[in-house]
Design a protein around this motif. Structure first.
Motif, PDB file in Angstrom:
ATOM      1  N   UNK A   1       0.825  -1.206   0.000  1.00  0.00           N
ATOM      2  CA  UNK A   1       0.000   0.000   0.000  1.00  0.00           C
ATOM      3  C   UNK A   1       0.860   1.257   0.000  1.00  0.00           C
ATOM      4  N   UNK A   2       1.889   1.274   0.843  1.00  0.00           N
ATOM      5  CA  UNK A   2       2.767   2.449   0.920  1.00  0.00           C
ATOM      6  C   UNK A   2       3.537   2.631  -0.386  1.00  0.00           C
ATOM      7  N   UNK A   3       4.030   1.531  -0.978  1.00  0.00           N
ATOM      8  CA  UNK A   3       4.737   1.629  -2.252  1.00  0.00           C
ATOM      9  C   UNK A   3       3.802   2.165  -3.337  1.00  0.00           C
ATOM     10  N   UNK A   4       2.554   1.700  -3.336  1.00  0.00           N
ATOM     11  CA  UNK A   4       1.583   2.177  -4.327  1.00  0.00           C
ATOM     12  C   UNK A   4       1.309   3.672  -4.145  1.00  0.00           C
ATOM     13  N   UNK A   5       1.156   4.106  -2.897  1.00  0.00           N
ATOM     14  CA  UNK A   5       0.896   5.529  -2.645  1.00  0.00           C
ATOM     15  C   UNK A   5       2.096   6.397  -3.017  1.00  0.00           C
ATOM     16  N   UNK A   6       3.295   5.963  -2.620  1.00  0.00           N
ATOM     17  CA  UNK A   6       4.494   6.728  -2.988  1.00  0.00           C
ATOM     18  C   UNK A   6       4.688   6.760  -4.500  1.00  0.00           C
ATOM     19  N   UNK A   7       4.407   5.646  -5.156  1.00  0.00           N
ATOM     20  CA  UNK A   7       4.535   5.590  -6.614  1.00  0.00           C
ATOM     21  C   UNK A   7       3.539   6.522  -7.278  1.00  0.00           C
ATOM     22  N   UNK A   8       2.326   6.564  -6.740  1.00  0.00           N
ATOM     23  CA  UNK A   8       1.298   7.436  -7.288  1.00  0.00           C
ATOM     24  C   UNK A   8       1.713   8.902  -7.160  1.00  0.00           C
ATOM     25  N   UNK A   9       2.283   9.261  -6.014  1.00  0.00           N
ATOM     26  CA  UNK A   9       2.739  10.638  -5.800  1.00  0.00           C
ATOM     27  C   UNK A   9       3.882  10.979  -6.760  1.00  0.00           C
ATOM     28  N   UNK A  10       4.871  10.085  -6.868  1.00  0.00           N
ATOM     29  CA  UNK A  10       6.010  10.329  -7.766  1.00  0.00           C
ATOM     30  C   UNK A  10       5.543  10.448  -9.209  1.00  0.00           C
ATOM     31  N   UNK A  11       4.651   9.556  -9.629  1.00  0.00           N
ATOM     32  CA  UNK A  11       4.160   9.598 -11.003  1.00  0.00           C
ATOM     33  C   UNK A  11       3.311  10.835 -11.259  1.00  0.00           C
ATOM     34  N   UNK A  12       2.555  11.263 -10.260  1.00  0.00           N
ATOM     35  CA  UNK A  12       1.752  12.471 -10.401  1.00  0.00           C
ATOM     36  C   UNK A  12       2.604  13.726 -10.526  1.00  0.00           C
ATOM     37  N   UNK A  13       3.721  13.756  -9.825  1.00  0.00           N
ATOM     38  CA  UNK A  13       4.594  14.933  -9.858  1.00  0.00           C
ATOM     39  C   UNK A  13       5.447  14.966 -11.121  1.00  0.00           C
ATOM     40  N   UNK A  14       6.083  13.831 -11.438  1.00  0.00           N
ATOM     41  CA  UNK A  14       7.057  13.803 -12.526  1.00  0.00           C
ATOM     42  C   UNK A  14       6.516  13.280 -13.850  1.00  0.00           C
ATOM     43  N   UNK A  15       5.345  12.724 -13.849  1.00  0.00           N
ATOM     44  CA  UNK A  15       4.766  12.222 -15.085  1.00  0.00           C
ATOM     45  C   UNK A  15       4.972  10.731 -15.252  1.00  0.00           C
ATOM     46  N   UNK A  16       4.338  10.213 -16.280  1.00  0.00           N
ATOM     47  CA  UNK A  16       4.302   8.773 -16.505  1.00  0.00           C
ATOM     48  C   UNK A  16       5.669   8.183 -16.844  1.00  0.00           C
ATOM     49  N   UNK A  17       6.543   8.939 -17.468  1.00  0.00           N
ATOM     50  CA  UNK A  17       7.829   8.388 -17.907  1.00  0.00           C
ATOM     51  C   UNK A  17       8.769   8.060 -16.754  1.00  0.00           C
TER      52      UNK A  17
ATOM     53  N   UNK B   1       6.107 -11.069 -15.814  1.00  0.00           N
ATOM     54  CA  UNK B   1       5.232 -12.233 -15.914  1.00  0.00           C
ATOM     55  C   UNK B   1       3.834 -11.980 -15.352  1.00  0.00           C
ATOM     56  N   UNK B   2       3.738 -11.087 -14.351  1.00  0.00           N
ATOM     57  CA  UNK B   2       2.444 -10.748 -13.754  1.00  0.00           C
ATOM     58  C   UNK B   2       2.292  -9.224 -13.815  1.00  0.00           C
ATOM     59  N   UNK B   3       1.958  -8.674 -14.978  1.00  0.00           N
ATOM     60  CA  UNK B   3       1.857  -7.215 -15.077  1.00  0.00           C
ATOM     61  C   UNK B   3       0.617  -6.694 -14.341  1.00  0.00           C
ATOM     62  N   UNK B   4       0.811  -5.594 -13.624  1.00  0.00           N
ATOM     63  CA  UNK B   4      -0.293  -4.953 -12.922  1.00  0.00           C
ATOM     64  C   UNK B   4      -0.236  -3.474 -13.242  1.00  0.00           C
ATOM     65  N   UNK B   5      -1.406  -2.864 -13.418  1.00  0.00           N
ATOM     66  CA  UNK B   5      -1.408  -1.435 -13.691  1.00  0.00           C
ATOM     67  C   UNK B   5      -1.112  -0.683 -12.406  1.00  0.00           C
ATOM     68  N   UNK B   6      -0.511   0.482 -12.547  1.00  0.00           N
ATOM     69  CA  UNK B   6      -0.214   1.296 -11.377  1.00  0.00           C
ATOM     70  C   UNK B   6      -1.485   2.008 -10.935  1.00  0.00           C
ATOM     71  N   UNK B   7      -1.551   2.472  -9.678  1.00  0.00           N
ATOM     72  CA  UNK B   7      -2.744   3.198  -9.224  1.00  0.00           C
ATOM     73  C   UNK B   7      -3.008   4.442 -10.070  1.00  0.00           C
ATOM     74  N   UNK B   8      -1.948   5.088 -10.544  1.00  0.00           N
ATOM     75  CA  UNK B   8      -2.103   6.287 -11.366  1.00  0.00           C
ATOM     76  C   UNK B   8      -2.784   5.938 -12.686  1.00  0.00           C
ATOM     77  N   UNK B   9      -2.347   4.837 -13.324  1.00  0.00           N
ATOM     78  CA  UNK B   9      -2.959   4.414 -14.580  1.00  0.00           C
ATOM     79  C   UNK B   9      -4.401   3.986 -14.363  1.00  0.00           C
ATOM     80  N   UNK B  10      -4.685   3.297 -13.274  1.00  0.00           N
ATOM     81  CA  UNK B  10      -6.045   2.850 -12.987  1.00  0.00           C
ATOM     82  C   UNK B  10      -6.977   4.053 -12.810  1.00  0.00           C
TER      83      UNK B  10
END
Length: 118
Positions: A40-56, A104-113
């Motif tokens: 959960x924490x990794x997903x939230x931190x990833x969402x924040x980083x992706x929101x600030x810096x963009x998808x790339x 092998x098990x791709x999952x969308x990120x919270x930002x993409x969802x």
């Protein structure tokens, strides 16, 4: 993605983190609940980083920048969740193993969802 999809994704992420804790030295997860909170924490931190810096630059993206960001997110998350112990080398190795498992098990990120529902 519906609520049940998010729950399943976090359970799968927690199982992956427990497997990574078993494989990678210098990366230990105290138990399933610690792994679930870490996911959960990794997903939230990833969402924040992706929101600030963009998808790339997202932590689940490809490339060296995404890999480095992923390792930093894993390392920082240990300070938020109890029962987790990670060194910087352990975070780098964990990011590598998680990246391989993600092939092998791709999952969308919270930002993409969130963006796909709009």
């Amino acid at each position: 993605m519906h609520f049940l999809g998010h729950v399943v994704r976090f359970i799968v992420a927690a199982i992956v983190l427990m497997i990574v804790g078993w494989i990678v030295p210098q990366f230990s997860v105290g138990g399933f609940w610690s792994a679930l909170m870490l996911a959960l924490v990794i997903a939230l931190l990833s969402w924040v980083v992706e929101g600030i810096f963009g998808k790339k630059i997202n932590p689940f993206g490809r490339g060296i920048v995404g890999f480095i960001i992923s390792a930093l997110v894993i390392y920082i998350a240990q300070f938020v969740v109890s029962g987790i112990s990670v060194t910087m080398l352990g975070a780098i190795l964990a990011a590598l193993v998680i990246g391989i498992i993600d092939l092998f098990i791709p999952v969308s990120t919270p930002y993409e969802a969130g963006r796909s529902t709009r």
